[in-house]
Design a protein around this motif. Structure first.
Motif, PDB file in Angstrom:
ATOM      1  N   LYS A 156     -17.527  11.853 -56.156  1.00 46.48           N
ATOM      2  CA  LYS A 156     -16.381  12.119 -55.285  1.00 46.48           C
ATOM      3  C   LYS A 156     -15.284  12.839 -56.068  1.00 46.48           C
ATOM      4  CE  LYS A 156     -13.087  10.008 -52.106  1.00 46.48           C
ATOM      5  NZ  LYS A 156     -12.569   8.748 -51.508  1.00 46.48           N
ATOM      6  N   LYS A 157     -15.058  12.389 -57.298  1.00 41.26           N
ATOM      7  CA  LYS A 157     -14.013  12.985 -58.135  1.00 41.26           C
ATOM      8  C   LYS A 157     -14.312  14.430 -58.493  1.00 41.26           C
ATOM      9  CE  LYS A 157     -12.108   8.849 -60.394  1.00 41.26           C
ATOM     10  NZ  LYS A 157     -11.944   8.151 -61.701  1.00 41.26           N
ATOM     11  N   ASP A 158     -15.573  14.739 -58.766  1.00 45.78           N
ATOM     12  CA  ASP A 158     -15.893  16.108 -59.204  1.00 45.78           C
ATOM     13  C   ASP A 158     -16.143  17.083 -58.047  1.00 45.78           C
ATOM     14  OD1 ASP A 158     -18.499  15.694 -58.282  1.00 45.78           O
ATOM     15  OD2 ASP A 158     -19.372  15.442 -60.276  1.00 45.78           O
ATOM     16  N   GLY A 159     -15.984  16.604 -56.804  1.00 46.50           N
ATOM     17  CA  GLY A 159     -16.098  17.479 -55.644  1.00 46.50           C
ATOM     18  C   GLY A 159     -17.489  17.600 -55.057  1.00 46.50           C
ATOM     19  N   THR A 160     -18.489  16.988 -55.709  1.00 51.09           N
ATOM     20  CA  THR A 160     -19.868  17.082 -55.221  1.00 51.09           C
ATOM     21  C   THR A 160     -20.008  16.471 -53.833  1.00 51.09           C
ATOM     22  OG1 THR A 160     -20.753  16.997 -57.472  1.00 51.09           O
ATOM     23  CG2 THR A 160     -22.270  16.437 -55.685  1.00 51.09           C
ATOM     24  N   TYR A 161     -19.392  15.325 -53.632  1.00 45.17           N
ATOM     25  CA  TYR A 161     -19.514  14.619 -52.357  1.00 45.17           C
ATOM     26  C   TYR A 161     -18.982  15.466 -51.198  1.00 45.17           C
ATOM     27  CZ  TYR A 161     -19.043  11.051 -48.759  1.00 45.17           C
ATOM     28  OH  TYR A 161     -19.137  10.357 -47.586  1.00 45.17           O
ATOM     29  N   ALA A 162     -17.794  16.021 -51.355  1.00 42.36           N
ATOM     30  CA  ALA A 162     -17.196  16.845 -50.294  1.00 42.36           C
ATOM     31  C   ALA A 162     -18.067  18.060 -49.985  1.00 42.36           C
ATOM     32  CB  ALA A 162     -15.790  17.289 -50.699  1.00 42.36           C
ATOM     33  N   LYS A 163     -18.636  18.665 -51.018  1.00 44.06           N
ATOM     34  CA  LYS A 163     -19.508  19.823 -50.815  1.00 44.06           C
ATOM     35  C   LYS A 163     -20.736  19.452 -49.989  1.00 44.06           C
ATOM     36  CE  LYS A 163     -18.224  22.281 -55.069  1.00 44.06           C
ATOM     37  NZ  LYS A 163     -18.691  22.742 -56.404  1.00 44.06           N
ATOM     38  N   LEU A 164     -21.297  18.268 -50.246  1.00 38.69           N
ATOM     39  CA  LEU A 164     -22.492  17.844 -49.520  1.00 38.69           C
ATOM     40  C   LEU A 164     -22.170  17.490 -48.068  1.00 38.69           C
ATOM     41  CD1 LEU A 164     -24.323  15.698 -52.239  1.00 38.69           C
ATOM     42  CD2 LEU A 164     -24.758  18.067 -51.556  1.00 38.69           C
ATOM     43  N   VAL A 165     -21.006  16.888 -47.844  1.00 39.16           N
ATOM     44  CA  VAL A 165     -20.596  16.603 -46.467  1.00 39.16           C
ATOM     45  C   VAL A 165     -20.451  17.906 -45.687  1.00 39.16           C
ATOM     46  CG1 VAL A 165     -18.732  15.730 -45.007  1.00 39.16           C
ATOM     47  CG2 VAL A 165     -19.471  14.406 -46.977  1.00 39.16           C
ATOM     48  N   ASN A 166     -19.781  18.879 -46.282  1.00 33.62           N
ATOM     49  CA  ASN A 166     -19.588  20.170 -45.615  1.00 33.62           C
ATOM     50  C   ASN A 166     -20.911  20.906 -45.414  1.00 33.62           C
ATOM     51  OD1 ASN A 166     -16.779  19.996 -45.294  1.00 33.62           O
ATOM     52  ND2 ASN A 166     -16.419  20.694 -47.381  1.00 33.62           N
ATOM     53  N   LYS A 167     -21.820  20.759 -46.378  1.00 31.34           N
ATOM     54  CA  LYS A 167     -23.123  21.416 -46.283  1.00 31.34           C
ATOM     55  C   LYS A 167     -23.889  20.941 -45.053  1.00 31.34           C
ATOM     56  CE  LYS A 167     -27.629  21.621 -48.659  1.00 31.34           C
ATOM     57  NZ  LYS A 167     -28.383  21.215 -49.880  1.00 31.34           N
ATOM     58  N   TRP A 168     -23.880  19.641 -44.793  1.00 31.56           N
ATOM     59  CA  TRP A 168     -24.721  19.089 -43.737  1.00 31.56           C
ATOM     60  C   TRP A 168     -23.998  18.866 -42.416  1.00 31.56           C
ATOM     61  CZ3 TRP A 168     -29.678  19.486 -44.231  1.00 31.56           C
ATOM     62  CH2 TRP A 168     -30.222  19.560 -45.517  1.00 31.56           C
ATOM     63  N   PHE A 169     -22.665  18.699 -42.449  1.00 28.77           N
ATOM     64  CA  PHE A 169     -21.946  18.374 -41.221  1.00 28.77           C
ATOM     65  C   PHE A 169     -20.840  19.364 -40.880  1.00 28.77           C
ATOM     66  CE2 PHE A 169     -23.515  14.481 -43.184  1.00 28.77           C
ATOM     67  CZ  PHE A 169     -24.259  13.938 -42.145  1.00 28.77           C
ATOM     68  N   GLY A 170     -20.634  20.343 -41.735  1.00 24.68           N
ATOM     69  CA  GLY A 170     -19.532  21.278 -41.555  1.00 24.68           C
ATOM     70  C   GLY A 170     -19.584  22.095 -40.284  1.00 24.68           C
ATOM     71  N   GLU A 171     -20.789  22.347 -39.758  1.00 23.13           N
ATOM     72  CA  GLU A 171     -20.920  23.187 -38.565  1.00 23.13           C
ATOM     73  C   GLU A 171     -20.861  22.394 -37.261  1.00 23.13           C
ATOM     74  OE1 GLU A 171     -24.480  25.427 -38.884  1.00 23.13           O
ATOM     75  OE2 GLU A 171     -23.844  26.545 -40.668  1.00 23.13           O
ATOM     76  N   ILE A 172     -20.712  21.077 -37.364  1.00 26.57           N
ATOM     77  CA  ILE A 172     -20.641  20.256 -36.156  1.00 26.57           C
ATOM     78  C   ILE A 172     -19.228  20.329 -35.586  1.00 26.57           C
ATOM     79  CG2 ILE A 172     -20.771  17.906 -35.239  1.00 26.57           C
ATOM     80  CD1 ILE A 172     -22.889  17.335 -37.346  1.00 26.57           C
ATOM     81  N   PRO A 173     -19.059  20.743 -34.322  1.00 28.29           N
ATOM     82  CA  PRO A 173     -17.733  20.867 -33.721  1.00 28.29           C
ATOM     83  C   PRO A 173     -16.930  19.568 -33.794  1.00 28.29           C
ATOM     84  CG  PRO A 173     -19.396  21.855 -32.315  1.00 28.29           C
ATOM     85  CD  PRO A 173     -20.130  21.115 -33.390  1.00 28.29           C
ATOM     86  N   GLY A 174     -15.713  19.669 -34.312  1.00 27.90           N
ATOM     87  CA  GLY A 174     -14.826  18.517 -34.356  1.00 27.90           C
ATOM     88  C   GLY A 174     -15.040  17.582 -35.529  1.00 27.90           C
ATOM     89  N   PHE A 175     -16.070  17.830 -36.328  1.00 31.00           N
ATOM     90  CA  PHE A 175     -16.334  16.931 -37.454  1.00 31.00           C
ATOM     91  C   PHE A 175     -15.492  17.309 -38.661  1.00 31.00           C
ATOM     92  CE2 PHE A 175     -18.392  15.538 -41.306  1.00 31.00           C
ATOM     93  CZ  PHE A 175     -18.755  14.242 -41.006  1.00 31.00           C
ATOM     94  N   SER A 176     -14.987  16.315 -39.379  1.00 26.09           N
ATOM     95  CA  SER A 176     -14.267  16.556 -40.633  1.00 26.09           C
ATOM     96  C   SER A 176     -14.613  15.449 -41.601  1.00 26.09           C
ATOM     97  CB  SER A 176     -12.762  16.598 -40.402  1.00 26.09           C
ATOM     98  OG  SER A 176     -12.272  15.304 -40.117  1.00 26.09           O
ATOM     99  N   ILE A 177     -14.357  15.680 -42.860  1.00 35.59           N
ATOM    100  CA  ILE A 177     -14.679  14.672 -43.885  1.00 35.59           C
ATOM    101  C   ILE A 177     -13.858  13.401 -43.667  1.00 35.59           C
ATOM    102  CG2 ILE A 177     -12.985  15.425 -45.588  1.00 35.59           C
ATOM    103  CD1 ILE A 177     -15.210  14.958 -47.716  1.00 35.59           C
ATOM    104  N   LYS A 178     -12.719  13.505 -42.972  1.00 29.94           N
ATOM    105  CA  LYS A 178     -11.898  12.330 -42.688  1.00 29.94           C
ATOM    106  C   LYS A 178     -12.652  11.369 -41.769  1.00 29.94           C
ATOM    107  CE  LYS A 178      -7.404  14.608 -43.224  1.00 29.94           C
ATOM    108  NZ  LYS A 178      -6.125  14.988 -42.553  1.00 29.94           N
ATOM    109  N   GLU A 179     -13.531  11.935 -40.942  1.00 32.30           N
ATOM    110  CA  GLU A 179     -14.312  11.085 -40.032  1.00 32.30           C
ATOM    111  C   GLU A 179     -15.237  10.157 -40.803  1.00 32.30           C
ATOM    112  OE1 GLU A 179     -17.446  11.580 -36.295  1.00 32.30           O
ATOM    113  OE2 GLU A 179     -16.305  13.304 -37.018  1.00 32.30           O
ATOM    114  N   VAL A 180     -15.708  10.638 -41.937  1.00 31.40           N
ATOM    115  CA  VAL A 180     -16.579   9.825 -42.780  1.00 31.40           C
ATOM    116  C   VAL A 180     -15.816   8.627 -43.335  1.00 31.40           C
ATOM    117  CG1 VAL A 180     -17.981   9.794 -44.859  1.00 31.40           C
ATOM    118  CG2 VAL A 180     -18.021  11.785 -43.361  1.00 31.40           C
ATOM    119  N   GLY A 181     -14.571   8.864 -43.721  1.00 29.90           N
ATOM    120  CA  GLY A 181     -13.716   7.780 -44.168  1.00 29.90           C
ATOM    121  C   GLY A 181     -14.043   7.233 -45.537  1.00 29.90           C
ATOM    122  N   TYR A 182     -14.805   8.000 -46.340  1.00 27.36           N
ATOM    123  CA  TYR A 182     -15.179   7.492 -47.672  1.00 27.36           C
ATOM    124  C   TYR A 182     -14.204   8.009 -48.711  1.00 27.36           C
ATOM    125  CZ  TYR A 182     -17.652   7.405 -52.137  1.00 27.36           C
ATOM    126  OH  TYR A 182     -17.989   7.230 -53.432  1.00 27.36           O
TER     127      TYR A 182
END
Length: 274
Positions: free
Chosen positions: A248-274
């Motif tokens: 999470k600290k090195d940015g890997t987690y955010a990149k993976l969230v965006n990779k798999w869920f970034g194209e879903i309408p209305g989805f954001s990493i805040k929804e994950v809540g991690y």
């Protein structure tokens, strides 16, 4: 000679007992952290029927998804860049038995942390906060869980927490349980049920596969996904938790969230809540 055999027999039986007991301990109570660290390899139980999280790519016969990438990232964060994540296919019904039998070291397979599961397994901190929802055909009169009345058929997956949840949320509805999500989605499309229920992240994957089916009603539960290991593997769990912090600290987690869920309408990493 007979006297010597009588003297040696108890010693032989004692030795055999120790060998057998040590073999049983090596399977049920082995120090997974020490073993995986020495081998620089973690054997992960993953799903291969769940779009976005773990799905078999028929072109190259490789399982791909968010859970797969997290497993690989955690493995390397724990044991170095040359560490290996081995993947073993599981379902909601088989993941716990395979883990308890020692066939796999850890499970990362859209597995919700629940009080009942914590009685027999240990979990990492949540790595994805999902919520249960409904998938229906576009234009369906079902708009939320409140519309699941008597005579309504809801499809779920055996061994998943979502089946128990839907029985509580819609006690009058009939629940049809199938073995995996691929069968469940096929059953929905063939008209065997009026709605399919599981975590929203999984349902978004199905909707992405076929836009004629949509996620409705928002989330009616909280489903924090965790990495599961056998009970008592304290060092292993702590190492996994630290790895999750590191990626999470090195940015890997955010990149993976965006990779798999970034194209879903209305989805954001805040929804994950991690």
């Amino acid at each position: 000679m007979k006297r010597r055999l009588r003297l040696l027999l108890p010693i032989f039986l004692l030795g055999l007992t120790l060998v057998l007991s040590s073999c049983g301990k090596s399977v049920a109570e082995q120090d997974v952290y020490t073993t995986t660290k020495a081998n620089k390899t973690i054997i992960w139980g993953v799903k291969a029927d769940t779009r976005l999280f773990g799905l078999m790519n028929i072109k190259d016969s490789e399982i791909q998804g968010f859970d797969i990438d997290i497993a690989k990232a955690v493995t390397k964060a724990m044991y170095g860049k040359d560490a290996k994540a081995e993947l073993v296919q599981v379902t909601s019904d088989t993941r716990v038995p395979l883990l308890k039998a020692g066939n796999i070291d850890a499970v990362i397979a859209t597995m919700t942390i629940t009080p009942d599961r914590k009685k027999v397994l240990d979990f990492s901190t949540p790595y994805f906060n999902a919520g249960q929802s409904l998938l229906v055909k576009s234009g369906s009169p079902i708009k939320s869980v409140k519309d699941l009345k008597k005579g309504t058929k809801v499809i779920g997956v055996q061994g998943s927490n979502s089946v128990l949840n839907i029985k509580k949320a819609a006690p009058e509805a009939t629940v049809l349980q199938l073995s995996d999500y691929a069968q469940a989605f096929t059953a929905l499309k063939s008209g065997q049920g009026d709605a399919l229920t599981t975590d929203n992240g999984i349902l978004y994957g199905m909707s992405k596969q076929d836009p004629n089916y949509v996620v409705v009603g928002g989330s009616f539960t909280k489903e924090p996904y965790g990495i599961a290991v056998n009970k008592g593997q304290t060092k292993f769990v702590k190492a996994i938790d630290q790895a999750l912090i590191d990626i999470k600290k090195d940015g890997t987690y955010a990149k993976l969230v965006n990779k798999w869920f970034g194209e879903i309408p209305g989805f954001s990493i805040k929804e994950v809540g991690y």
